[in-house]
Write an enzyme that holds these catalytic residues in place. Structure first.
Site, mmCIF file in Angstrom:
data_model
loop_
_atom_site.group_PDB
_atom_site.id
_atom_site.type_symbol
_atom_site.label_atom_id
_atom_site.label_comp_id
_atom_site.label_asym_id
_atom_site.label_seq_id
_atom_site.Cartn_x
_atom_site.Cartn_y
_atom_site.Cartn_z
ATOM 1 N N LYS B 80 0.855 -1.200 0.000
ATOM 2 C CA LYS B 80 0.000 0.000 0.000
ATOM 3 C C LYS B 80 0.887 1.245 0.000
ATOM 4 C CE LYS B 80 -3.873 1.989 2.662
ATOM 5 N NZ LYS B 80 -4.770 1.776 3.829
ATOM 6 N N SER B 155 -9.562 1.655 2.758
ATOM 7 C CA SER B 155 -8.739 2.430 1.863
ATOM 8 C C SER B 155 -7.660 1.613 1.133
ATOM 9 C CB SER B 155 -8.048 3.550 2.637
ATOM 10 O OG SER B 155 -7.148 3.024 3.593
ATOM 11 N N SER B 179 -9.752 -0.429 6.999
ATOM 12 C CA SER B 179 -9.204 -0.261 5.641
ATOM 13 C C SER B 179 -8.512 -1.484 5.065
ATOM 14 C CB SER B 179 -8.226 0.915 5.616
ATOM 15 O OG SER B 179 -8.920 2.132 5.678
#
Lengths: 67, 461
Positions: B80, B155, B179
Site C-alpha cells: 500500500k 482504503s 481499511s
C-alpha cells in the site's frame, strides 16, 4: 432556527475556522468547511449522548490499553 | 504451469521447493497479468518491473544454491502506497506527497526484504487512507475486479483489487477504521487487522496514532499467517509461536459468539448480508463449532467514541497542510479531515475514557467465547461513481469497533450477492490471539473453498 440564529451561527463558524487557521480553506472551499463543522457538531452530540449510558471509567495510564 | 497467477504464497513456496516454478518465471507471468488487467483496475500506483525482475533473478540464484531465507523467499508482494520502500515515492495517493521519495524502508518492509520477498510496486488507496474514491487526485481510484463499475472498498483498495484479479499473491495494507477488512470483503479475498501494536508502524504514514494498524492481505488464510510471521514483533523474550500453528486444527469445540445485534438491530444489514451470515453460522456448526449469540455495546456507542478519536488524531496529522494547502487535498478528504479542527481536548479525553469501557466489554465477551463472529460491511459494494451510495454505505460497517479496542479481526469471503459481488464476515479474537482467529478463518475457508473463487470479469487462465 430563525434567520438571525443562522447568521449568528455563521459568524461563530467563521470565527472557529479562523481560530483553526483555516482562512484559506474557508475562502476556497466554504462548503467543505461548513460540512466539516456540521460533522463535528454531530460527533460532539453523539459523544454527549453517551453520558446517559452507563460505563464511564477513569482514563488508563496510556492512550491505549490492550491487555 | 499456465495459471500461476492464481497460486497462493504457500503454493508458490512449495513449487519453488519442488523446482517446478522459478521466481523469474512467476514474476514474468504476473507482469503480463498486470499489463492485461490493470489498465481497467488501477490497482497499482507504481509498478517497478525492473526492480521486481532484478529481485527475482537474485532469489532464483539463492534458492538454487540452497540459501533460502524462509517460506516467502521469492514471493511477490504489493505494498500500500502509504508504507515506505526506500528509493520509491510514498505518495499516499495525494498531491501533497506525490514527489516524496522514501529514504529508508519501513520496518515491515525491511523485515519482508530480509525474508527475500519481491516488491512489485506500490498499490492505490484512498487519499491518506481516509478519503474515498475520488477523481481530483493524481491517480485514478482502483476498481473492483468482480465488477469494474463497483467500489473495491478502501482504503487499501489497490491491494484488494490486485489480489482478486490475480496480479499478486500477497499484499500489505493498513487499517484505521477497517481499511484492510473493507477491500478484503468487497474483493472476495482475506485481510487481517492484527492486535494493536503487534506489527510496527515505523515508516508508515500515520492517520490516527491510536487506531492505525498494519496487516496482511491475501487470497488464502494460511498466506496471512506466513506474512504475519514475517512482519510481527516478537515477544520481549524473543520467542513466538508461528501464527499458523493451528491452521489445520478445525473448528470442533471452538466457542463462537455471534454478535447478531450489530447487523439486526444496531444497523440493520441488507437482506443478502443477513442471509450470508446465517449461512456462515450453519457452516461453522456443521464443522463442529459451538455458536451462540452474544451481546456487545451498540455500534452507535462504538461509533460515537471512535469518531471523536479518529477526527482529533487525523487533524493532528493533517491540520497544518489543510491550513496551508487545502486545494491539494481531494474534496472528500477535506470534508473528512477538517472536523477535527472543531473538537476540543475535552472531547478527546472524554472519548478516551469511554474507550476503556468498550475495551473491557469486548474482553468480557471473551470470558464466554473464543471468537466473535460479526458482519463486516452491512451492504454489498456500491457502484463506484454513485457518490450518494458511497456516502450512505461508508459508515455502515462493524469493523471500526475493533480498531478502537485493538482486538485482532479477520475478514473472509462469505459467498456472492445475486449481482455476483463478494459478501463477507468478520472473525474477531482475544488480544494477541491471532492464532485462533486464523484457525477459524482457515477452517471456514477450507469448508467453503472461497480461496479458489475468482472474479468472472477477469481472465481465469
Amino acid at each position: 432556527m430563525t434567520n438571525q440564529d443562522i447568521q449568528e451561527r455563521n459568524v461563530v463558524m467563521l470565527l472557529m475556522a479562523q481560530d483553526a487557521g483555516l482562512e484559506k480553506a474557508l475562502a476556497q472551499f466554504p462548503d467543505d468547511v461548513a460540512i466539516a463543522m456540521n460533522t463535528a457538531t454531530q460527533v460532539r452530540e453523539a459523544l454527549s449522548a453517551l453520558e446517559n449510558v452507563p460505563g464511564q471509567r477513569q482514563l488508563p495510564a496510556g492512550p491505549m490499553d490492550v491487555k | 504451469m499456465n495459471d500461476m497467477h492464481w497460486l497462493t504464497a504457500t503454493e508458490i513456496a512449495a513449487a519453488y521447493a519442488a523446482r517446478t516454478l522459478s521466481p523469474v518465471e512467476l514474476v514474468g507471468a504476473l507482469l503480463e497479468r498486470i499489463a492485461t488487467e490493470d489498465a481497467s483496475l488501477n490497482a497499482f500506483i507504481l509498478l517497478d518491473a525492473e526492480m521486481a525482475l532484478d529481485a527475482a533473478r537474485m532469489a532464483e540464484k539463492e534458492i538454487a544454491a540452497g540459501r533460502t531465507c524462509g517460506p516467502l523467499h521469492g514471493v511477490p508482494i504489493g505494498i500500500k502506497d502509504i508504507i515506505d520502500i526506500a528509493g520509491l515515492p510514498t505518495t499516499c495517493h495525494s498531491k501533497i506527497k506525490v514527489n516524496d521519495i522514501a529514504d529508508a524502508d519501513a520496518t515491515v518492509v525491511s523485515r519482508l526484504r530480509a525474508a527475500g520477498v519481491i516488491f512489485l510496486g506500490k498499490m492505490a488507496l484512498h487519499e491518506f487512507a481516509i478519503g474515498g474514491p475520488a477523481y481530483d487526485l493524481p491517480f485514478p481510484p482502483a476498481r473492483n475486479p468482480w465488477n469494474r463499475n463497483h467500489h473495491p472498498g478502501g482504503s487499501s483498495s489497490g491491494c484488494g483489487a490486485g489480489l482478486a484479479a490475480g496480479m499478486l499473491p500477497i499484499a500489505l495494507g493498513t487499517d484505521t477504521g477497517g481499511s484492510i477488512r473493507n477491500p478484503a470483503g468487497h474483493c472476495g479475498v482475506v485481510g487481517l487487522k492484527p492486535t494493536y501494536n503487534l506489527v510496527p508502524r515505523q515508516g508508515v504514514f500515520p492517520l490516527c496514532m491510536t487506531l492505525d494498524h498494519v496487516g496482511p492481505m491475501a487470497r488464502s488464510v494460511p498466506d496471512l499467517a506466513l506474512l504475519l510471521d514475517t512482519i510481527a514483533n516478537c515477544k520481549s523474550d524473543g520467542n513466538r509461536r508461528s501464527f499458523g500453528v493451528d491452521l489445520e486444527r478445525g473448528l470442533r469445540g471452538l466457542r463462537i459468539g455471534l454478535v447478531r445485534q450489530f447487523h439486526e438491530t444496531d444497523m440493520p444489514a441488507s437482506p443478502e448480508i443477513s442471509a450470508a451470515i446465517d449461512e456462515v453460522v450453519r457452516v461453522l456448526r456443521e464443522e463442529g463449532a459451538l455458536v451462540r449469540d452474544i451481546g456487545l455495546p451498540s455500534l452507535q456507542e462504538f461509533s460515537a467514541v471512535q469518531r471523536v478519536i479518529f477526527h482529533s488524531e487525523s487533524w493532528h496529522v493533517h491540520g497544518k497542510w489543510l491550513a496551508q494547502r487545502p486545494a491539494d487535498y481531494s474534496g472528500i478528504s477535506r470534508r473528512k479531515l477538517i472536523p477535527g479542527a472543531f473538537l476540543s481536548a475535552g472531547n478527546y479525553l472524554q472519548a478516551q475514557q469511554r474507550r476503556t469501557h468498550l475495551v473491557d466489554a469486548v474482553d468480557d465477551a471473551f470470558r464466554h467465547v473464543d471468537i466473535l463472529l460479526t458482519a463486516n460491511s452491512l451492504d454489498p459494494a456500491c457502484e463506484i461513481d454513485d457518490q450518494d451510495e458511497c456516502t450512505r454505505t461508508y459508515g455502515r460497517q462493524a469493523r471500526s469497533p475493533f480498531n478502537l479496542t485493538g482486538h485482532p479481526a479477520l475478514a473472509v469471503m462469505a459467498g456472492l450477492s445475486q449481482a455476483g459481488l463478494p459478501l463477507s464476515v468478520q472473525f474477531v479474537g482475544r488480544a494477541h490471539d491471532e492464532i485462533t482467529v486464523l484457525r477459524a478463518g482457515a477452517a471456514y475457508q477450507r469448508a467453503t473453498g472461497s480461496e479458489y473463487l475468482h472474479p468472472p470479469s477477469v481472465s481465469t487462465t
